[in-house]
Design an enzyme around this catalytic site. Structure first.
Site, short mmCIF file in Angstrom:
data_model
loop_
_atom_site.label_atom_id
_atom_site.label_comp_id
_atom_site.label_asym_id
_atom_site.label_seq_id
_atom_site.Cartn_x
_atom_site.Cartn_y
_atom_site.Cartn_z
N VAL A 24 10.83 -7.40 9.52
CA VAL A 24 12.04 -6.58 9.71
C VAL A 24 11.76 -5.65 10.88
CG1 VAL A 24 13.60 -4.92 8.63
CG2 VAL A 24 12.55 -6.73 7.26
N HIS A 53 9.43 -3.43 3.38
CA HIS A 53 9.00 -3.64 1.99
C HIS A 53 10.21 -3.92 1.10
CE1 HIS A 53 5.67 -0.85 3.40
NE2 HIS A 53 4.98 -1.87 2.95
N GLU A 106 5.68 -11.42 6.94
CA GLU A 106 5.10 -12.24 8.02
C GLU A 106 4.54 -11.38 9.15
OE1 GLU A 106 7.96 -15.12 9.32
OE2 GLU A 106 7.55 -16.44 7.61
N MET A 159 0.85 -1.20 0.00
CA MET A 159 0.00 0.00 0.00
C MET A 159 0.89 1.25 0.00
SD MET A 159 -3.44 -0.94 2.06
CE MET A 159 -2.85 -0.64 3.70
N GLY A 160 2.15 1.09 -0.39
CA GLY A 160 3.05 2.24 -0.47
C GLY A 160 3.58 2.67 0.88
N ALA A 161 4.10 3.93 0.95
CA ALA A 161 4.80 4.42 2.14
C ALA A 161 5.88 3.40 2.52
CB ALA A 161 3.83 4.70 3.29
N SER A 164 6.59 -0.71 10.21
CA SER A 164 5.23 -0.57 9.70
C SER A 164 5.04 0.86 9.20
CB SER A 164 4.23 -0.84 10.83
OG SER A 164 2.96 -0.35 10.49
O1 PAF Z 1 -0.16 -5.80 3.53
C1 PAF Z 1 -0.57 -4.87 2.81
O2 PAF Z 1 0.11 -3.87 2.59
C2 PAF Z 1 -1.95 -4.97 2.19
O3 PAF Z 1 -2.85 -5.58 3.05
C3 PAF Z 1 -1.94 -5.67 0.81
C4 PAF Z 1 -1.50 -7.11 0.91
C5 PAF Z 1 -1.02 -4.91 -0.14
C6 PAF Z 1 -3.35 -5.66 0.21
O4 PAF Z 1 -3.83 -4.37 0.07
#
Ligand code: PAF
Length: 288
Positions: free
Chosen positions: A179, A36, A147, A29-31, A188
């Site tokens: 992480v 990530h 995870e 969902m970016g940010a 997060s």
């Molecule tokens: O974990 C997330 O960022 C979201 O729940 C996902 C898997 C991209 C679905 O919108």
């Protein structure tokens, strides 16, 4: 790296990339943060091309949740992904993902019940629906998820198995360990909501979880370890605890007796404007 916002060009690009080897999808969902980027690096080591989707999915936010406040940083995210050697960013607008008249919902029972599914009704329907759409849009060979969202990973694997999704098959849905910051807090995008003092206090979460796990593994009663965990969170500056539960790591069934299977401690708690979640493995027999 190309950033695509419409479905037809996405499909054309994906088919061109597919001719060159495996495609891995990292849904986000970016940010973006280091968590990530770790998913992206794992994906890159497994496939010829990595596609990262960036879509703040309205269907997984409840009416009183943080959809509007959720951080959106597409330009910064793309710069980070370019440096990681990502081939493609899929960044549709909500009306592209859910055009006028959209009416289909995917609901996974069992693993999506309780825990975050209990505190956030409809959340996992939104997640399962958008991830199924992302799989159909990109048709990746592999998909990578953190995870940290342990229950989400279980829901997505169940959905892929139940709907006979072959791209990616449920076995090609790969979970990557959480992480953490230096003080143990799980990374997060929602950590950005914390003030300096809340951020300091937030480290109580992983610390209290580790203490509870040590007690459970040493043979203490699970219920008193969980009660102590909740008390430590409140004493450490958390406003409330949504849940702190010991579950079977795979089925996510509640553990109400001793068991040999791997278990997982899962917690969600509120601090300031943030609702933080975390989970950790618990080994050995758990005692009721
Ligand atoms: O974990 C997330 O960022 C979201 O729940 C996902 C898997 C991209 C679905 O919108």
């Amino acid at each position: 790296m190309q950033t695509i916002t419409m479905l037809d060009p996405l499909r054309q690009k994906v088919e061109a990339l597919r001719a060159e080897g495996l495609i891995a999808l990292v849904p986000t969902m970016g940010a973006l943060h280091e968590g990530h980027l770790t998913l992206v690096r794992e994906a890159k080591s497994a496939a010829a091309h990595v596609c990262v989707s960036i879509f703040v999915n309205p269907r997984q936010f409840g009416a009183n949740e943080d959809l509007d406040a959720y951080p959106r940083k597409l330009a910064d995210d793309c710069a980070l992904l370019q440096a990681e050697g990502v081939s493609l960013v899929w960044a549709p607008q909500p009306q592209v993902m859910y055009p006028q008249g959209y009416a289909t919902n995917i609901s996974v029972s069992g693993v999506s019940e309780g825990l975050c599914g209990g505190s956030r009704p409809g959340h996992f329907d939104g997640v399962a629906t958008v991830v199924c759409k992302l799989f159909n849009q990109v048709r990746p060979d592999l998909a990578f998820f953190g995870e940290k969202d342990w229950q989400q990973l279980a829901v997505i694997r169940r959905m892929a198995r139940d709907l006979d999704l072959t791209m990616p098959a449920h076995s090609n849905i790969i979970g990557v360990p959480t992480v953490r910051e230096a003080d143990g807090l799980a990374m997060s995008s929602r950590n950005a909501y914390l003030s300096d003092s809340e951020r300091k206090n937030a480290a109580t979460l992983p610390q209290a979880m580790r203490t509870a796990i040590a007690a459970i593994e040493a043979g203490d009663s699970t219920s008193s370890a969980l009660a102590q965990l909740k008390q430590s969170l409140i004493a450490g500056g958390f406003a409330s605890v949504d849940y702190a539960e010991l579950r079977d790591a795979q089925s996510l069934e509640k553990i109400d007796r001793q068991q040999e299977n791997p278990a997982r401690l899962l917690v969600a708690a509120h601090i300031g404007k943030a609702r933080l979640i975390d989970n950790m493995p618990v080994s050995g027999k758990a005692h009721e």
